[in-house]
Enzyme design. Sequence first.
Site, PDB file in Angstrom:
ATOM      1  N   HIS A 104      51.731 -15.101  73.443  1.00  0.00           N
ATOM      2  CA  HIS A 104      51.352 -16.178  72.519  1.00  0.00           C
ATOM      3  C   HIS A 104      50.601 -17.279  73.247  1.00  0.00           C
ATOM      4  O   HIS A 104      51.185 -18.311  73.620  1.00  0.00           O
ATOM      5  CB  HIS A 104      52.593 -16.732  71.810  1.00  0.00           C
ATOM      6  CG  HIS A 104      53.118 -15.804  70.785  1.00  0.00           C
ATOM      7  ND1 HIS A 104      52.692 -15.814  69.486  1.00  0.00           N
ATOM      8  CD2 HIS A 104      53.998 -14.776  70.891  1.00  0.00           C
ATOM      9  CE1 HIS A 104      53.296 -14.848  68.815  1.00  0.00           C
ATOM     10  NE2 HIS A 104      54.081 -14.191  69.666  1.00  0.00           N
ATOM     11  N   CYS A 126      49.693 -11.029  69.333  1.00  0.00           N
ATOM     12  CA  CYS A 126      50.988 -10.429  69.041  1.00  0.00           C
ATOM     13  C   CYS A 126      50.897  -9.437  67.876  1.00  0.00           C
ATOM     14  O   CYS A 126      50.312  -8.365  68.057  1.00  0.00           O
ATOM     15  CB  CYS A 126      52.043 -11.508  68.834  1.00  0.00           C
ATOM     16  SG  CYS A 126      53.706 -10.932  69.184  1.00  0.00           S
ATOM     17  N   GLU A 163      48.655 -19.340  71.982  1.00  0.00           N
ATOM     18  CA  GLU A 163      48.531 -20.514  71.110  1.00  0.00           C
ATOM     19  C   GLU A 163      49.675 -21.503  71.301  1.00  0.00           C
ATOM     20  O   GLU A 163      49.593 -22.660  70.892  1.00  0.00           O
ATOM     21  CB  GLU A 163      48.442 -20.075  69.644  1.00  0.00           C
ATOM     22  CG  GLU A 163      49.749 -19.812  68.944  1.00  0.00           C
ATOM     23  CD  GLU A 163      50.484 -18.542  69.395  1.00  0.00           C
ATOM     24  OE1 GLU A 163      49.926 -17.761  70.201  1.00  0.00           O
ATOM     25  OE2 GLU A 163      51.645 -18.345  68.960  1.00  0.00           O
TER      26      GLU A 163
HETATM   27  N1  LIG Z   1      56.930  -8.712  64.490  1.00  0.00           N
HETATM   28  C1  LIG Z   1      56.176  -8.135  65.589  1.00  0.00           C
HETATM   29  C2  LIG Z   1      55.167  -9.131  66.106  1.00  0.00           C
HETATM   30  C3  LIG Z   1      55.836 -10.257  66.846  1.00  0.00           C
HETATM   31  C4  LIG Z   1      55.150 -11.588  66.665  1.00  0.00           C
HETATM   32  O1  LIG Z   1      54.004 -11.683  66.257  1.00  0.00           O
HETATM   33  N2  LIG Z   1      55.903 -12.623  66.944  1.00  0.00           N
HETATM   34  C5  LIG Z   1      55.521 -13.967  66.546  1.00  0.00           C
HETATM   35  C6  LIG Z   1      56.670 -14.647  65.830  1.00  0.00           C
HETATM   36  C7  LIG Z   1      56.292 -15.879  65.046  1.00  0.00           C
HETATM   37  C8  LIG Z   1      55.062 -16.619  65.571  1.00  0.00           C
HETATM   38  O2  LIG Z   1      55.092 -17.187  66.687  1.00  0.00           O
HETATM   39  O3  LIG Z   1      54.035 -16.588  64.888  1.00  0.00           O
HETATM   40  C9  LIG Z   1      57.092  -7.684  66.721  1.00  0.00           C
HETATM   41  O4  LIG Z   1      58.279  -8.026  66.678  1.00  0.00           O
HETATM   42  O5  LIG Z   1      56.593  -7.012  67.642  1.00  0.00           O
END
Ligand SMILES: N[C@@H](CCC(=O)NCCCC(=O)O)C(=O)O
Length: 262
Positions: A227, A120, A229
């Site tokens: 995600h 992400c 994970e």
């Molecule tokens: N802020 C960026 C990246 C989005 C992101 O990494 N979301 C994860 C949220 C929390 C987590 O699960 O660690 C975007 O909005 O593109």
Amino acid sequence: MSLPLTAVKTSAKPVVLVPACNRVLGNHPFHIAGKKYVDGVRLAQCQPLIVPSVEPEDIDALLDLADGVLLTGSPSNVHPSHFGEEVLDPSLPLDTDRDAWTLRLIPRVLARGIPLLAICRGAQETNVALGGTLHQAVHDVPPHHDHRADYSQPVEVQYGPSHDVLVEPGSLLARITGEQRFRVNSVHGQAVNRLAPGVQVQARAPDGLVEAFSVEAPGFNLCVQWHPEWLAASNPISRQLFGAFGEACTAYRDRHRPPPNV
Ligand SMILES: N[C@@H](CCC(=O)NCCCC(=O)O)C(=O)O
């Protein structure tokens, strides 16, 4: 009790650096990393090592300890100044301290052939670090859909299945998963706009958005917008991704720091 450096260097498992985010909790600043990412590294049979921001002159010494790097997601956005733009929505969180060192870290990880799994925000950082750009609000860029989660929903819904990804035939992702198409979650407002030089698309969303890419570099690397994970141990695709990452980290360790003959 902190782990002595030698113990870290000779731990039975490959060591995977997890750069921390920077947050203020109450009145105090913290370095933090999501437990689900750390658990993903453990699922990969590796030793997670959460690291705070590092000064540029200390990055190479840190990488001497690493058999892999996992770049986590984060609610924070990569500051758009790193891809030549102004902040469009000042209400959205940033993490300039993370940007300041991960954008320097990433090219050195890739140049050394250290395995990289970027998730992400981590994928977005990688594209920016290599000269690419991001959509700051992909939902405002037709024909792309809204890739954010509904944050009014329970977290299980937010990280539940959201859309398919179409895997590029013959790609690393295709080889790891054996799939042409699979469903993923989606929790992001930013996304890859212009790909950096040397980046190969591994998968796209049905609206054409890049959902996975890898970089022409000596070692294993995979950058994914979703995600894996999240509940990774019970997700067959996630188990394959973390399994491939763990194998690459083990191979790197055995090439560069073979386990001691104990
Ligand atoms: N802020 C960026 C990246 C989005 C992101 O990494 N979301 C994860 C949220 C929390 C987590 O699960 O660690 C975007 O909005 O593109």
